[in-house]
Design a protein around this motif. Structure first.
Motif, PDB file in Angstrom:
ATOM      1  N   GLU A  15     -21.720   4.269 -30.392  1.00 50.30           N
ATOM      2  CA  GLU A  15     -20.659   4.299 -31.382  1.00 50.30           C
ATOM      3  C   GLU A  15     -19.652   3.238 -30.987  1.00 50.30           C
ATOM      4  N   GLY A  16     -19.185   2.513 -31.964  1.00 50.42           N
ATOM      5  CA  GLY A  16     -18.222   1.441 -31.713  1.00 50.42           C
ATOM      6  C   GLY A  16     -16.897   1.967 -31.212  1.00 50.42           C
ATOM      7  N   MET A  17     -16.204   1.121 -30.500  1.00 51.81           N
ATOM      8  CA  MET A  17     -14.890   1.454 -29.980  1.00 51.81           C
ATOM      9  C   MET A  17     -13.875   1.324 -31.123  1.00 51.81           C
ATOM     10  N   PRO A  18     -12.910   2.219 -31.211  1.00 52.51           N
ATOM     11  CA  PRO A  18     -11.890   2.063 -32.247  1.00 52.51           C
ATOM     12  C   PRO A  18     -11.214   0.698 -32.123  1.00 52.51           C
ATOM     13  N   GLU A  19     -10.871   0.126 -33.260  1.00 51.43           N
ATOM     14  CA  GLU A  19     -10.297  -1.219 -33.284  1.00 51.43           C
ATOM     15  C   GLU A  19      -9.032  -1.321 -32.430  1.00 51.43           C
ATOM     16  N   ARG A  20      -8.206  -0.268 -32.463  1.00 49.24           N
ATOM     17  CA  ARG A  20      -6.963  -0.279 -31.687  1.00 49.24           C
ATOM     18  C   ARG A  20      -7.252  -0.447 -30.194  1.00 49.24           C
ATOM     19  N   ASP A  21      -8.259   0.262 -29.684  1.00 50.82           N
ATOM     20  CA  ASP A  21      -8.624   0.149 -28.276  1.00 50.82           C
ATOM     21  C   ASP A  21      -9.107  -1.258 -27.950  1.00 50.82           C
ATOM     22  N   GLU A  22      -9.889  -1.842 -28.855  1.00 51.90           N
ATOM     23  CA  GLU A  22     -10.378  -3.207 -28.644  1.00 51.90           C
ATOM     24  C   GLU A  22      -9.224  -4.190 -28.556  1.00 51.90           C
ATOM     25  N   VAL A  23      -8.212  -3.992 -29.395  1.00 53.92           N
ATOM     26  CA  VAL A  23      -7.033  -4.866 -29.378  1.00 53.92           C
ATOM     27  C   VAL A  23      -6.280  -4.701 -28.058  1.00 53.92           C
ATOM     28  N   GLN A  24      -6.110  -3.456 -27.612  1.00 52.70           N
ATOM     29  CA  GLN A  24      -5.405  -3.212 -26.348  1.00 52.70           C
ATOM     30  C   GLN A  24      -6.165  -3.818 -25.174  1.00 52.70           C
ATOM     31  N   ILE A  25      -7.468  -3.708 -25.179  1.00 49.01           N
ATOM     32  CA  ILE A  25      -8.272  -4.278 -24.091  1.00 49.01           C
ATOM     33  C   ILE A  25      -8.174  -5.795 -24.102  1.00 49.01           C
ATOM     34  N   ALA A  26      -8.250  -6.394 -25.281  1.00 44.39           N
ATOM     35  CA  ALA A  26      -8.129  -7.854 -25.381  1.00 44.39           C
ATOM     36  C   ALA A  26      -6.746  -8.315 -24.916  1.00 44.39           C
ATOM     37  N   ARG A  27      -5.711  -7.560 -25.279  1.00 36.56           N
ATOM     38  CA  ARG A  27      -4.344  -7.908 -24.858  1.00 36.56           C
ATOM     39  C   ARG A  27      -4.220  -7.814 -23.332  1.00 36.56           C
TER      40      ARG A  27
END
Length: 161
Positions: A15-27
């Motif tokens: 299952e894909g990671m929620p977009e918000r988590d992906e943004v936080q990880i990228a930040r």
């Protein structure tokens, strides 16, 4: 759910990671080396990683010496919270340092204290280093709560008396 990864009746192996988590990880990936440099600067050369880890653990942050090392090298996997950043500075007597100001800014945090206030807190901490370890811990915890604007619970207030 991603249909290409599922078989009926809805069994998915990814299952894909929620977009918000992906943004936080990228930040975090974008700023963690600069955060590490600031953390290393706050600790300075007079305090060992082992001593810092021990003091942070006493405050309840459960950080090992290897975690201190990884964060200082910009290899920490989990973003540091405001509480951990301030706790790190508090243990290093570096509340008024430019390093703390920079990492708080990078993390998107701020504290309602002036640099002069923070310098006075640093002076207070240096004076309290002459106390016994348990007394130093009480002062550090109280100061951490104060800096973050938290109120101790009634049970914690009774422990101070």
């Amino acid at each position: 759910m991603h249909p290409q990864n599922c078989t009926p009746p809805g069994r998915c192996y990814h299952e894909g990671m929620p977009e918000r988590d992906e943004v936080q990880i990228a930040r975090w990936d974008a700023i963690r080396s600069r955060i590490g440099s600031g953390l290393r600067g706050m600790r300075g050369s007079s305090r060992s990683q082992a001593r810092l880890a021990w003091e942070l653990d006493e405050l309840g942050f459960h950080i090992s010496q290897s975690m201190v090392s990884r964060y200082e090298q910009g290899q920490g996997e989990v973003p540091l919270t405001l509480e951990r950043m301030v706790g790190w500075a508090l243990c290093c007597d570096a509340l008024s340092s430019e390093h703390l100001r920079e990492i708080l800014e990078l993390g998107g945090y701020s504290l309602p204290w002036t640099r002069g206030d923070m310098a006075q807190f640093d002076d207070l901490l240096r004076k309290y280093r002459a106390l016994s370890r348990p007394d130093q811990l009480v002062v550090r915890r109280w100061l951490l709560w104060h800096l973050l604007g938290l109120q101790p619970t009634p049970a914690q207030q009774e422990q101070r008396v």
